[in-house]
Write a protein that holds these residues in place. Structure first.
Motif, PDB file in Angstrom:
ATOM      1  N   ILE A  41      -0.101  -5.678   5.828  1.00  0.00           N
ATOM      2  CA  ILE A  41      -1.351  -5.290   5.177  1.00  0.00           C
ATOM      3  C   ILE A  41      -1.466  -6.128   3.904  1.00  0.00           C
ATOM      4  O   ILE A  41      -0.572  -6.088   3.048  1.00  0.00           O
ATOM      5  CB  ILE A  41      -1.348  -3.791   4.820  1.00  0.00           C
ATOM      6  CG1 ILE A  41      -1.184  -2.929   6.076  1.00  0.00           C
ATOM      7  CG2 ILE A  41      -2.625  -3.435   4.064  1.00  0.00           C
ATOM      8  CD1 ILE A  41      -2.339  -2.972   7.044  1.00  0.00           C
ATOM      9  N   PRO A  42      -2.532  -6.921   3.740  1.00  0.00           N
ATOM     10  CA  PRO A  42      -2.615  -7.826   2.582  1.00  0.00           C
ATOM     11  C   PRO A  42      -2.837  -7.092   1.264  1.00  0.00           C
ATOM     12  O   PRO A  42      -3.298  -5.953   1.235  1.00  0.00           O
ATOM     13  CB  PRO A  42      -3.812  -8.717   2.928  1.00  0.00           C
ATOM     14  CG  PRO A  42      -4.643  -7.903   3.855  1.00  0.00           C
ATOM     15  CD  PRO A  42      -3.683  -7.069   4.646  1.00  0.00           C
ATOM     16  N   LYS A  43      -2.511  -7.773   0.176  1.00  0.00           N
ATOM     17  CA  LYS A  43      -2.741  -7.212  -1.150  1.00  0.00           C
ATOM     18  C   LYS A  43      -4.240  -7.139  -1.428  1.00  0.00           C
ATOM     19  O   LYS A  43      -4.973  -8.085  -1.144  1.00  0.00           O
ATOM     20  CB  LYS A  43      -2.053  -8.080  -2.203  1.00  0.00           C
ATOM     21  CG  LYS A  43      -0.542  -8.084  -2.104  1.00  0.00           C
ATOM     22  CD  LYS A  43       0.068  -8.971  -3.176  1.00  0.00           C
ATOM     23  CE  LYS A  43       1.587  -8.965  -3.079  1.00  0.00           C
ATOM     24  NZ  LYS A  43       2.215  -9.824  -4.107  1.00  0.00           N
ATOM     25  N   PRO A  44      -4.723  -6.038  -1.990  1.00  0.00           N
ATOM     26  CA  PRO A  44      -6.175  -5.862  -2.212  1.00  0.00           C
ATOM     27  C   PRO A  44      -6.788  -6.940  -3.086  1.00  0.00           C
ATOM     28  O   PRO A  44      -7.964  -7.292  -2.910  1.00  0.00           O
ATOM     29  CB  PRO A  44      -6.252  -4.492  -2.893  1.00  0.00           C
ATOM     30  CG  PRO A  44      -4.994  -3.804  -2.550  1.00  0.00           C
ATOM     31  CD  PRO A  44      -3.956  -4.861  -2.406  1.00  0.00           C
ATOM     32  N   GLU A  45      -6.007  -7.474  -4.053  1.00  0.00           N
ATOM     33  CA  GLU A  45      -6.567  -8.487  -4.953  1.00  0.00           C
ATOM     34  C   GLU A  45      -6.749  -9.839  -4.274  1.00  0.00           C
ATOM     35  O   GLU A  45      -7.446 -10.710  -4.800  1.00  0.00           O
ATOM     36  CB  GLU A  45      -5.697  -8.643  -6.202  1.00  0.00           C
ATOM     37  CG  GLU A  45      -4.272  -9.068  -5.940  1.00  0.00           C
ATOM     38  CD  GLU A  45      -3.328  -7.886  -5.762  1.00  0.00           C
ATOM     39  OE1 GLU A  45      -2.115  -8.079  -5.968  1.00  0.00           O
ATOM     40  OE2 GLU A  45      -3.809  -6.785  -5.422  1.00  0.00           O
ATOM     41  N   ASN A  46      -6.139 -10.002  -3.107  1.00  0.00           N
ATOM     42  CA  ASN A  46      -6.300 -11.252  -2.354  1.00  0.00           C
ATOM     43  C   ASN A  46      -7.498 -11.081  -1.421  1.00  0.00           C
ATOM     44  O   ASN A  46      -7.359 -10.704  -0.261  1.00  0.00           O
ATOM     45  CB  ASN A  46      -5.028 -11.565  -1.572  1.00  0.00           C
ATOM     46  CG  ASN A  46      -5.053 -12.953  -0.952  1.00  0.00           C
ATOM     47  OD1 ASN A  46      -6.123 -13.495  -0.667  1.00  0.00           O
ATOM     48  ND2 ASN A  46      -3.884 -13.526  -0.728  1.00  0.00           N
ATOM     49  N   LYS A  47      -8.675 -11.357  -1.925  1.00  0.00           N
ATOM     50  CA  LYS A  47      -9.914 -11.089  -1.187  1.00  0.00           C
ATOM     51  C   LYS A  47      -9.986 -11.877   0.121  1.00  0.00           C
ATOM     52  O   LYS A  47     -10.429 -11.365   1.145  1.00  0.00           O
ATOM     53  CB  LYS A  47     -11.123 -11.433  -2.066  1.00  0.00           C
ATOM     54  CG  LYS A  47     -11.190 -10.654  -3.374  1.00  0.00           C
ATOM     55  CD  LYS A  47     -11.233  -9.151  -3.137  1.00  0.00           C
ATOM     56  CE  LYS A  47     -11.342  -8.381  -4.449  1.00  0.00           C
ATOM     57  NZ  LYS A  47     -11.301  -6.915  -4.238  1.00  0.00           N
ATOM     58  N   GLU A  48      -9.532 -13.124   0.078  1.00  0.00           N
ATOM     59  CA  GLU A  48      -9.583 -13.957   1.286  1.00  0.00           C
ATOM     60  C   GLU A  48      -8.683 -13.375   2.377  1.00  0.00           C
ATOM     61  O   GLU A  48      -9.079 -13.286   3.546  1.00  0.00           O
ATOM     62  CB  GLU A  48      -9.160 -15.387   0.961  1.00  0.00           C
ATOM     63  CG  GLU A  48      -9.227 -16.319   2.171  1.00  0.00           C
ATOM     64  CD  GLU A  48      -8.831 -17.740   1.822  1.00  0.00           C
ATOM     65  OE1 GLU A  48      -8.839 -18.594   2.741  1.00  0.00           O
ATOM     66  OE2 GLU A  48      -8.512 -18.007   0.649  1.00  0.00           O
ATOM     67  N   ALA A  49      -7.473 -12.975   1.982  1.00  0.00           N
ATOM     68  CA  ALA A  49      -6.546 -12.394   2.959  1.00  0.00           C
ATOM     69  C   ALA A  49      -7.099 -11.097   3.533  1.00  0.00           C
ATOM     70  O   ALA A  49      -6.943 -10.824   4.726  1.00  0.00           O
ATOM     71  CB  ALA A  49      -5.186 -12.160   2.307  1.00  0.00           C
ATOM     72  N   CYS A  50      -7.761 -10.304   2.701  1.00  0.00           N
ATOM     73  CA  CYS A  50      -8.346  -9.048   3.180  1.00  0.00           C
ATOM     74  C   CYS A  50      -9.479  -9.307   4.170  1.00  0.00           C
ATOM     75  O   CYS A  50      -9.601  -8.614   5.184  1.00  0.00           O
ATOM     76  CB  CYS A  50      -8.844  -8.210   2.002  1.00  0.00           C
ATOM     77  SG  CYS A  50      -7.521  -7.545   0.963  1.00  0.00           S
TER      78      CYS A  50
END
Length: 279
Positions: A65-74
């Motif tokens: 599950i990606p980190k929320p601050e990484n918008k691209e990954a989300c």
């Protein structure tokens, strides 16, 4: 009995499937981004499916599950779930899709966790969340709506380090917060493993098997460490575990060549089968 092939980069993905199937494994664990790269393309996705079917192995995927601050990954996460679901609907070969959840504030990632559960509902794929660092309390307080295909990936290497560590070490703190007695720090007995397994609030669909010194996350082979995997094998039979047990040793961490890692992994499988056959 499975193997996570991300640790064997001296062969291609399909070569790894064939190699480990020929050497007695009946499940193959893929690394999430690598799996997505294959299945998002219809041609490579078909080749992957044909190889899995021909070798007669079950497929699992371990993702994050990606980190929320990484918008691209989300944003990419939703594309990844869509592509994996489409592949599963076409071929029906993905048994378990599991996730690491490393974000401390679970409320920020619960929507993505729920999306994974909802996306794969009814597809035959079980969704599993790894039990470290996510613990029972955090999972049950997450507000998720679980389906019958929602469960746990339990990592026995991490469990060993968490149970073994006494004092104020953070691993110990994370191990016991919300889990409750008798998971006591400093006790990595087979009975402690049994209680850790039985206390999970959801069914355990997959295990990750690796060993360590009880302190560090060494991802070593099951023979090399302080966890008693012979006793653990007997315990799993006694509790009636029916899921997939995947070896997750990291050969590169121990200075092994690919060929040395192949030999050690096959030896671990032989030992594991022998221990499972014992009364």
């Amino acid at each position: 009995m499975g193997i996570t092939i991300v640790h064997f980069p001296h062969r291609s993905v399909c070569e790894n499937i064939k190699f480990f199937a020929e050497n007695g494994f009946d499940a193959i664990g893929f690394y999430g981004p690598q799996f997505y790269d294959d299945v998002k393309d219809s041609t490579t996705g078909k080749v992957l499916a044909e190889t899995i079917e021909k070798c007669g192995v079950a497929a699992t995927v371990h993702h994050m599950i990606p980190k929320p601050e990484n918008k691209e990954a989300c944003e990419n996460f939703y594309d990844e779930m869509k592509a994996m679901k489409q592949w599963q609907e076409e071929y029906g070969l993905l048994h378990v899709l599991s996730f690491d959840v490393w974000i401390l504030d679970k409320s920020k990632v619960a929507p993505m966790m729920q999306h994974a559960i909802d996306t794969f509902a009814g597809t035959g794929t079980k969704i599993a969340f790894e039990d470290f660092p996510l613990n029972t309390y955090e999972l049950m307080q997450s507000g998720l709506s679980f389906s019958d295909e929602s469960g746990i990936l339990m990592d026995f290497g991490h469990t060993n380090a968490r149970l073994s560590t006494a004092g104020t070490n953070q691993n110990c703190f994370l191990a016991n917060r919300g889990e409750g007695a008798p998971l006591m720090p400093g006790d990595n007995s087979v009975e402690a493993f049994r209680m850790a397994f039985l206390k999970k609030p959801l069914p355990v669909f997959e295990l990750h098997l690796h060993n360590n010194n009880g302190i560090d996350d060494q991802h070593d082979f099951i023979e090399n460490g302080t966890a008693d995997f012979r006793g653990i094998a007997k315990m799993l039979k006694e509790v009636g575990f029916k899921g997939i047990a995947s070896f997750e040793a990291g050969p590169a961490l121990h200075g092994k060549t690919g060929e040395e890692a192949d030999k050690a992994t096959i030896e671990s499988l032989k030992n594991w089968k022998k221990w499972l056959s014992e009364d």
